[in-house]
Design a protein around this motif. Structure first.
Motif, PDB file in Angstrom:
ATOM      1  N   ALA A  75     -49.355 -28.559 132.360  1.00 27.31           N
ATOM      2  CA  ALA A  75     -49.670 -29.699 133.219  1.00 27.31           C
ATOM      3  C   ALA A  75     -48.871 -29.649 134.515  1.00 27.31           C
ATOM      4  O   ALA A  75     -49.393 -29.952 135.602  1.00 27.31           O
ATOM      5  N   MET A  76     -47.610 -29.271 134.436  1.00 22.91           N
ATOM      6  CA  MET A  76     -46.786 -29.163 135.645  1.00 22.91           C
ATOM      7  C   MET A  76     -47.309 -28.075 136.568  1.00 22.91           C
ATOM      8  O   MET A  76     -47.389 -28.250 137.786  1.00 22.91           O
ATOM      9  N   LEU A  77     -47.693 -26.939 135.978  1.00 22.06           N
ATOM     10  CA  LEU A  77     -48.236 -25.852 136.784  1.00 22.06           C
ATOM     11  C   LEU A  77     -49.551 -26.259 137.438  1.00 22.06           C
ATOM     12  O   LEU A  77     -49.805 -25.946 138.607  1.00 22.06           O
ATOM     13  N   MET A  78     -50.384 -26.958 136.683  1.00 25.44           N
ATOM     14  CA  MET A  78     -51.670 -27.387 137.226  1.00 25.44           C
ATOM     15  C   MET A  78     -51.483 -28.368 138.381  1.00 25.44           C
ATOM     16  O   MET A  78     -52.229 -28.343 139.364  1.00 25.44           O
ATOM     17  N   GLN A  79     -50.477 -29.221 138.281  1.00 27.30           N
ATOM     18  CA  GLN A  79     -50.207 -30.162 139.369  1.00 27.30           C
ATOM     19  C   GLN A  79     -49.794 -29.409 140.628  1.00 27.30           C
ATOM     20  O   GLN A  79     -50.270 -29.702 141.740  1.00 27.30           O
TER      21      GLN A  79
END
Length: 315
Positions: free
Chosen positions: A144-148
């Protein structure tokens, strides 16, 4: 204890040299024919659906990542119901290099990064041997952090945007490879590692390739009977335990031979053969030429990886 998956992923040096930001509005469909490289979709906003002949329909939502190691004849379409009339033949190229599918003027209801990945050898076939036919990663905090970060870069215009996107996608790819989420029932290394008992034996083989492993010892590592271990390994990984061990040993040997820093006798001992002659026989049977000739004719070390050779041995 060795981590086989991390070891192979590190040797692969995966990269994502080609990606494009695709935005969609309203109904649309996109068909793709066979691709020589693994194909991925990172959904940043909204939802879409993916379908191929083998895996059926899969819904992919914002924050999800889907990887198709063998991208053969699949289709993506909008969450909004669509028909064949909505098929996109030539997507609209937007200023800045992005692509638009569906309505040109409508509000954006889907944004995704799509593209393909390659390895150092530019040979993507290893991925198919390690992973099931489709990998979907959902709900992972790190993901999720990478996608953000990907989403912010995809719609931004800061200097170095393309370089940052490429490196973020490479990290995302590694996270997907490391994840065992929704690995399904297809044989492969991930399925073997997801079995706690088999994982002990696999890690042992990778940690000590030079050890004189027997099927009985490996079965004890897995706390299973010989026949139970063999059948369980064959079913999960897709090949017999000793065949897997031999393939990995020879892959390591090829890498050492390319390095040119050890003799054939030294390499034979390192990869579990009692003598240089026994190693030479096994190597020649697998590769087609003796190890000395292989070392002499080998290309520079950077043109291949242990993992690439391993794939060739077990394919």
């Amino acid at each position: 204890m060795a981590d086989p998956l991390a070891e192979i992923v590190g040797l692969l040096q995966p990269g994502a040299p080609f990606s494009k930001c695709v935005t969609g509005s309203g109904p649309w469909q996109v068909r793709r024919t066979q691709s020589p490289n693994p194909y991925y979709v990172a959904v940043l906003k909204g939802s879409l659906r993916v379908e191929d002949k083998r895996n059926g329909e899969i819904a992919v939502n914002a924050g999800d990542f889907i990887l198709i190691p063998s991208a053969q004849d699949f289709m993506m379409w909008s969450d909004v119901p669509s028909t064949d009339r909505d098929e996109v033949i030539n997507p609209v190229i937007l200023p800045g290099g992005g692509y638009r599918v569906g309505s040109i003027d409508g509000p954006v209801d889907m944004r995704a990064l799509v593209g393909y990945c390659v390895f150092q050898s530019e040979d993507a076939t290893l991925l198919s041997s390690l992973l099931p036919e489709v990998v979907v990663v959902r709900g992972e905090h790190r993901l999720a952090m990478l996608m953000q970060l990907l989403g912010e870069e995809a719609i931004g215009s800061k200097p170095g945007r393309e370089v940052v996107l490429q490196h973020l996608l490479e990290v995302l790819l590694i996270e997907a490879l490391r994840s065992s989420v929704e690995i399904g029932g297809a044989p492969g290394l991930l399925r073997g590692l997801s079995d706690e008992r088999l994982a002990m034996a696999i890690r042992g083989m990778h940690a000590r390739p030079g050890h004189g492993w027997t099927i009985s010892e490996l079965a004890r590592e897995a706390a299973l009977s010989r026949s139970g271990f063999h059948d369980r390994f064959q079913s999960a990984v897709g090949m017999a335990p000793m065949a897997y061990l031999t393939a990995w040993r020879l892959a390591l040997a090829k890498n050492l031979l390319r390095g040119g820093k050890a003799t054939v006798s030294e390499i034979a001992r390192q990869v579990g053969y009692r003598s240089a002659s026994a190693f030479s026989v096994a190597f020649t049977r697998d590769v087609g030429i003796p190890p000395v000739r292989y070392a002499r004719e080998a290309v520079a070390p950077q043109s291949g990886t242990v993992a690439e050779e391993f794939e060739g041995a077990i394919a």
